[in-house]
Motif scaffolding. Sequence first.
Motif, short mmCIF file in Angstrom:
data_model
loop_
_atom_site.label_atom_id
_atom_site.label_comp_id
_atom_site.label_asym_id
_atom_site.label_seq_id
_atom_site.Cartn_x
_atom_site.Cartn_y
_atom_site.Cartn_z
N LEU A 1 -24.93 -61.44 -5.77
CA LEU A 1 -24.67 -60.00 -5.64
C LEU A 1 -25.32 -59.25 -6.78
O LEU A 1 -25.97 -58.22 -6.58
CB LEU A 1 -23.16 -59.75 -5.62
N SER A 2 -25.15 -59.79 -8.02
CA SER A 2 -25.71 -59.11 -9.18
C SER A 2 -27.22 -58.99 -9.06
O SER A 2 -27.78 -57.89 -9.19
CB SER A 2 -25.35 -59.86 -10.47
N ILE B 1 -8.79 -59.15 -2.17
CA ILE B 1 -10.18 -59.53 -1.95
C ILE B 1 -11.01 -58.29 -1.58
O ILE B 1 -12.04 -58.03 -2.19
CB ILE B 1 -10.29 -60.60 -0.83
N GLY B 2 -10.55 -57.54 -0.59
CA GLY B 2 -11.31 -56.37 -0.14
C GLY B 2 -11.52 -55.36 -1.26
O GLY B 2 -12.64 -55.01 -1.61
N LEU B 3 -10.40 -54.94 -1.82
CA LEU B 3 -10.47 -53.96 -2.91
C LEU B 3 -11.15 -54.56 -4.13
O LEU B 3 -11.93 -53.89 -4.80
CB LEU B 3 -9.05 -53.50 -3.27
N GLY B 4 -10.88 -55.86 -4.38
CA GLY B 4 -11.47 -56.53 -5.54
C GLY B 4 -12.99 -56.50 -5.50
O GLY B 4 -13.64 -56.14 -6.47
N ILE C 1 -18.02 -54.48 -7.62
CA ILE C 1 -19.42 -54.08 -7.44
C ILE C 1 -19.61 -52.64 -7.91
O ILE C 1 -20.56 -52.32 -8.62
CB ILE C 1 -19.84 -54.26 -5.97
N ALA C 2 -18.66 -51.76 -7.54
CA ALA C 2 -18.80 -50.35 -7.91
C ALA C 2 -18.78 -50.18 -9.43
O ALA C 2 -19.67 -49.57 -10.02
CB ALA C 2 -17.70 -49.53 -7.26
N THR C 3 -17.77 -50.76 -10.07
CA THR C 3 -17.66 -50.54 -11.51
C THR C 3 -18.68 -51.35 -12.29
O THR C 3 -18.95 -51.05 -13.44
CB THR C 3 -16.25 -50.89 -12.01
N GLY C 4 -19.26 -52.37 -11.63
CA GLY C 4 -20.30 -53.14 -12.32
C GLY C 4 -21.67 -52.52 -12.18
O GLY C 4 -22.65 -53.04 -12.70
N ALA C 5 -21.73 -51.40 -11.46
CA ALA C 5 -23.04 -50.82 -11.18
C ALA C 5 -23.34 -49.65 -12.10
O ALA C 5 -22.44 -48.92 -12.51
CB ALA C 5 -23.08 -50.33 -9.73
N SER C 6 -24.61 -49.51 -12.45
CA SER C 6 -25.04 -48.29 -13.12
C SER C 6 -26.42 -47.95 -12.58
O SER C 6 -27.15 -48.82 -12.12
CB SER C 6 -25.06 -48.49 -14.64
N ILE C 7 -26.73 -46.67 -12.61
CA ILE C 7 -27.97 -46.22 -11.99
C ILE C 7 -28.77 -45.43 -13.01
O ILE C 7 -28.27 -44.46 -13.59
CB ILE C 7 -27.68 -45.36 -10.75
N ALA C 8 -30.00 -45.89 -13.22
CA ALA C 8 -30.87 -45.17 -14.15
C ALA C 8 -31.83 -44.31 -13.35
O ALA C 8 -32.18 -44.64 -12.22
CB ALA C 8 -31.65 -46.17 -15.00
N GLY C 9 -32.21 -43.20 -13.91
CA GLY C 9 -33.20 -42.33 -13.25
C GLY C 9 -32.64 -41.60 -12.05
O GLY C 9 -33.37 -41.28 -11.11
N ILE C 10 -31.34 -41.36 -12.07
CA ILE C 10 -30.71 -40.77 -10.89
C ILE C 10 -31.17 -39.32 -10.69
O ILE C 10 -31.14 -38.80 -9.57
CB ILE C 10 -29.17 -40.86 -11.04
#
Lengths: 386, 403
Positions: B257-258, B357-360, B365-374
């Motif tokens: 996933l990562s 599991i679902g919420l986890g 994934i959401a909190t592990g994500a960051s977006i550069a150049g948004i």
Amino acid sequence: MTIVGRYYDGQSATVHTVALHYLAEYDSGTLLIGDAADGSEIARWAASDLYLVPGRRDEMRLAASGQPAGARVVVRGADTIARIRATLPVLGTKQRRETTRQRRLAVTATLALVAVIATYLYGVPLLASRIVGLVPPAWELRLGATVASQLQSSLGGLQICDPDPGSLANRALTRFGQAAMAESGSPFALDINIVRSDIPNAFALPGGQVFFLSALLDQAQSPDEFAGVLAHEIGHVAHRHGMEQLISSAGTGALIGFILGDMTGISVAAGLGSTIIDARFSRDAERQADAFAAQVAHRLEFDASGLVDLLNRVGEDDDFARALALLSTHPLTDDRKAALDRLGQDRPSGLEPPFTPAEWQAIKAMCGGALDQRGTPINVGATKTK
Amino acid sequence: MVMQHGPGRPVPVVFTGTRRELAGLLLRGYALLLPTIGLYRFWLLTWKRRFYWSNTDIAGDNLEYTGNAMQLLVGFLIAVAVFLPLYAMVFYLSTQSNQAAIVGYGMIGVTLWFLAGYAIYRARDFRLSRTLWRGIRFDQTGNGWAYALRRFGWSLLLIATAGLAYPFMAASLWRYRYVHSWYGDLRFGFFGSWKQLALPFYLTYGAVLVVGGAGLGISMALGVSTDSLAEPRAYLPLVIAALLIGALALRYQARELSSMYSSVRLGGAVVTVTVSARALIWQYVLCGMALIAAFAVLAIGGLVVLGVLASEAFAGGGFDLEIFFRQMQGSLITLAAIIFGYLLMLGAFTLMTELFIGLGFWRLIATGASIAGIESLNVVRARGEDKALAGEGLADALNVGAY
Ligand SMILES: [Zn+2]
């Protein structure tokens, strides 16, 4: 105090921080959306066009009909949201209307499903008997053979007590079968098998095979009882109940899969549910088979209600069977007996008995149990725990 | 104008939803499933998606789910029309001889596996085209059948190579999904490759073989030495091996996933996702504990109900099976209790898996994500309407609809 929010125009991904003003007019008003920094007007939405879009708990998402699909004004904070709601009561009205609409949709869909289920419950016995008429007899014969071979392997082999078709007992049974089937117009040739087993039972398979297990024969105290049960099972063959039941449970499985939204899985619930629904159908089938037995008793001298006595005697001390009676497929015995007595009332007299005393003696002795050995059934597998 | 972020500085994705809120939503939905004979599931799914979408906040703007229950209901009806012939086939086969039935079931299983690929793709299309961010809709192009064929071909290869082809399959399918994804008029790009997956996958593959083999070996040795297969001690190594394999699989999943999500580009925006394997495994541990607790509560409740229904069977400290059955017989209440008990168990299971599991997964994934150049996305413009009105019925019926 102005309200500050975020504005998306639905055409480009640019976010505007906006100041919201409400311009009240006679009977309607306008939402003015202006740039928060320089105050220049970005858009104006008529209050009558505004509606709420579901969003997060602490957030209000406003959209307006006539605007691009993605155009939104987003406001956060409970106080601000309360102020907007107070200013624009039309938002609450529209929201309630939408809730009512969704509720009505759910209720309508549920009622439609209830109608489908009701139609199914009342239509399937009718439909199944129609469909059975369309099933080619050859197919049903093949199915019967498959089921018989599965039974063979699951019961550890079905041993036929008297394999000689020319024996006195077998000739009597064949004659009885032919007499019973005489007016049914069934496409199947009857095949009556007396089989050694310590399970007191009798059953009919699709395609004309009837199995009568020795433990049940041993418990029969009169030709009436034996002939009654046998005629009942032949009734199942004549009415093609096995096939009918198969079709109806397949339909039930489909229906329950539909309700659970699980068309692929064969879940426990589907099994349980179909057992309950099919029980209704089986009761009709049992009544039909009883009626068939009573009809046979109009042509041969025996009392069909004897079948209830025999089944009662067998079922008497079997706790497990009684626990299963919860989901029982058989009608209540008292009602059954009364119905059979009623059907047997105007039975013509002077008919020929189904078996001569010698033949009855021979049938009782088929599996080694003579009349005087009645109390000691043969235990083949000794599986009963009682 | 909103442009507080400096150029190129990555912005984190924030998830604001709580387990308590989701639990309330689910419990209310389950309760409504009963009077609607299960039909409320389409509304429940819609509510659930609104929860997940609206609580996912990217650079100050959260996602919006614009789908509704009616679309799901219509999709389901279409799926029923597809499935009835298949169901009739299954019925016909069940009346055939064993051999014909096995061959037929196999063919139907293969058909379902193929259809599942189509369903997964269409379901993703349905969700993306009903997702808004900053007033602009996402979308998916490409062909569902092409995706299904691709997935089917890869799975054949997977079987032929005993699973060794997996990294190639995964990278290929991720690429197909993302190069056909759009945000407004801007197409996603995908720069992941099997090379990123190969090393972790083959290491996991080897470790699973070693652990599984060791578990089987030790357990067989124990079983042989005690000379009895019923010896519970002999199964312990197997259980431990299974748990270890589960943890290894999750560890690999976190890696995949990562690295795959981090290979997604959207114009000038670069996504980086870090899913911690430990956190992912922890979600499963939590879920397992919650399930044990829920079933324990249900079991105690069930015993109390049984005690009330059949109090005499429990009289005198013992349990009399005979009296128990006599009391159970013919009781409609018992039947209702069985069905209700089954539904409660099913409900507890889905509730816990959804909550943990679902919420986890979503939260990790959401909190592990960051977006550069948004900020490069400011120029994106909306695209025409999508005509995917058929819903995702097939996915619904095939049970592949995640979230
Ligand atoms: Zn019967």
